[in-house]
Scaffold this active site. Structure first.
Site, PDB file in Angstrom:
ATOM      1  N   LEU A 182       0.828  -1.207   0.000  1.00  0.00           N
ATOM      2  CA  LEU A 182       0.000   0.000   0.000  1.00  0.00           C
ATOM      3  C   LEU A 182       0.864   1.259   0.000  1.00  0.00           C
ATOM      4  O   LEU A 182       0.369   2.359   0.224  1.00  0.00           O
ATOM      5  CB  LEU A 182      -0.946   0.002   1.198  1.00  0.00           C
ATOM      6  CG  LEU A 182      -1.894  -1.197   1.275  1.00  0.00           C
ATOM      7  CD1 LEU A 182      -2.790  -1.104   2.503  1.00  0.00           C
ATOM      8  CD2 LEU A 182      -2.749  -1.288   0.012  1.00  0.00           C
ATOM      9  N   ALA A 208       5.005   6.512   1.401  1.00  0.00           N
ATOM     10  CA  ALA A 208       4.332   7.455   2.317  1.00  0.00           C
ATOM     11  C   ALA A 208       5.311   8.005   3.350  1.00  0.00           C
ATOM     12  O   ALA A 208       5.298   9.208   3.649  1.00  0.00           O
ATOM     13  CB  ALA A 208       3.139   6.779   2.990  1.00  0.00           C
ATOM     14  N   ASP A 237       4.184   5.344  -7.137  1.00  0.00           N
ATOM     15  CA  ASP A 237       3.871   5.323  -5.695  1.00  0.00           C
ATOM     16  C   ASP A 237       4.063   6.702  -5.065  1.00  0.00           C
ATOM     17  O   ASP A 237       3.178   7.228  -4.391  1.00  0.00           O
ATOM     18  CB  ASP A 237       4.837   4.382  -4.951  1.00  0.00           C
ATOM     19  CG  ASP A 237       4.460   2.934  -5.096  1.00  0.00           C
ATOM     20  OD1 ASP A 237       3.680   2.612  -6.007  1.00  0.00           O
ATOM     21  OD2 ASP A 237       4.965   2.121  -4.301  1.00  0.00           O
TER      22      ASP A 237
HETATM   23  O1  PMV Z   1       4.475  -2.633  -3.373  1.00  0.00           O
HETATM   24  P1  PMV Z   1       4.762  -1.190  -3.582  1.00  0.00           P
HETATM   25  O2  PMV Z   1       3.814  -0.302  -2.874  1.00  0.00           O
HETATM   26  O3  PMV Z   1       6.205  -0.857  -3.272  1.00  0.00           O
HETATM   27  O4  PMV Z   1       4.538  -0.883  -5.172  1.00  0.00           O
HETATM   28  C1  PMV Z   1       5.527  -1.146  -6.115  1.00  0.00           C
HETATM   29  C2  PMV Z   1       5.094  -0.830  -7.536  1.00  0.00           C
HETATM   30  C3  PMV Z   1       6.080  -1.318  -8.608  1.00  0.00           C
HETATM   31  O5  PMV Z   1       5.518  -1.004  -9.879  1.00  0.00           O
HETATM   32  C4  PMV Z   1       6.292  -2.815  -8.515  1.00  0.00           C
HETATM   33  C5  PMV Z   1       7.446  -0.618  -8.466  1.00  0.00           C
HETATM   34  C6  PMV Z   1       7.470   0.850  -8.870  1.00  0.00           C
HETATM   35  O6  PMV Z   1       8.367   1.563  -8.402  1.00  0.00           O
HETATM   36  O7  PMV Z   1       6.627   1.285  -9.668  1.00  0.00           O
END
Ligand code: PMV
Length: 310
Positions: free
Chosen positions: A88, A93, A133
């Site tokens: 999430l 954050a 993110d």
């Molecule tokens: O799991 P999270 O919240 O770190 O999301 C990562 C999203 C990815 O596409 C896998 C990596 C990115 O930096 O976009």
């Protein structure tokens, strides 16, 4: 920092479409949700996070933010409505809220400056990342990242042959339910695993391209308020992410069990554990199923603001 305490908060995010492929420059869509992480900073004898002194081995995002701002020894305190490593966006954050507090302590806070800095910190710590993110935690509401500039353009950044233009994306009224598997996996190794797969096979490159196409289909469906279509697209995206090797048995099980009561469902974030998200008009039923499958359900409000000084 002038002896006083500064604080900021940033929302959690849910990627609706395009994770992993976005790291290769494909489009992605994400929404901020009504769970927040709050961060406070004050001068101290040694730098720490929630009372634990920083070392080169721990809390790399926090250390990278402080180093970037040339901050004096700082006590950082965080408190969060959502678990870390849950997919999430907890690291985004923390990074966004801490950079906002550091910028505010210098008398200047601009969302796009924080979003850009936070992306650079993520790249430094994770090795590879996209701005999806960090820009969602910084700007709130809905974010579309894509190669070309379009409506709602906010800012852009390029890296080697990749280019990401960050856009504000209007989000239709919809109900999202999140299911956390209870298992955390760091993002960096999953991103690296997909890169190895893509570097070695045209099949994986084709899957990444298909995720990009599916994401653009979802963007059109969002603009038309077509939740049934968007749900189907999310489920399609889950299948493609599973082929890329980032889903798990628990995620697949949770996704398939909620589908009879949802427009669609998929893993969200890096995968390998973490969380899934369902688009539904039966949130209570979906939350019950997630609980029965051993997951931790959250109802997620959308249309929430990005980073805020507290
Ligand atoms: O799991 P999270 O919240 O770190 O999301 C990562 C999203 C990815 O596409 C896998 C990596 C990115 O930096 O976009």
């Amino acid at each position: 920092m002038s002896g006083r305490t500064w604080g900021a908060s940033a929302p959690a995010k849910v990627i609706l479409l395009g994770e992993h492929a976005v790291v290769f420059g494909k489009p992605a869509v994400s929404v901020a949700i009504g769970l927040r992480l709050r961060c406070k900073i004050r001068p101290a004898a040694v730098s720490s996070l929630n009372g634990v002194p920083l070392t080169p081995q721990n809390y790399s995002y926090v250390s990278a933010c402080l180093a970037r701002h040339g901050a004096p020894p700082t006590a950082v305190l965080t408190d969060s409505d959502f678990p870390s490593g849950s997919g999430l966006g907890s690291s985004a954050a923390v990074t966004v809220a801490l950079l906002a507090a550091l910028n505010a302590s210098k008398g200047d806070l601009k969302e796009d400056v924080v979003a850009r800095e936070a992306f650079e910190v993520e790249c430094e710590v994770q090795g590879r990342a996209s701005p999806i993110d960090t820009s969602t935690c910084a700007h709130g509401n809905g974010i579309l990242v894509q190669r070309q500039r379009g409506d709602g353009f906010l800012w852009e950044i390029s890296m080697d042959t990749r280019r990401w233009c960050v856009h504000d994306l209007p989000v239709p009224k919809m109900t999202l339910v999140i299911g956390f598997t209870g298992k955390s996996k760091p993002t960096g190794p999953l991103v690296a695993k997909v890169k190895r797969y893509v570097d070695h096979t045209t099949f994986a490159r084709d899957i990444v391209s298909e995720i990009g196409d599916v994401t653009m289909e979802g963007v059109k469906q969002m603009a038309q308020g077509d939740l049934e279509g968007l749900g189907r697209t999310m489920t399609k995206d889950h299948k493609l992410l599973a082929i890329l090797g980032v889903s798990t048995r628990e995620l697949d099980k949770m996704v398939s069990s909620v589908l009879p009561y949802s427009y669609g469902a998929k893993l969200t974030g890096a995968g390998g554990g973490g969380s899934m998200v369902a688009l539904t008009d039966q949130p209570q039923k979906v939350m019950e199923i997630i609980k029965n499958k051993g997951g931790q359900p959250f109802a997620a409000d959308t249309g929430v603001p990005g980073v805020r000084i507290e």
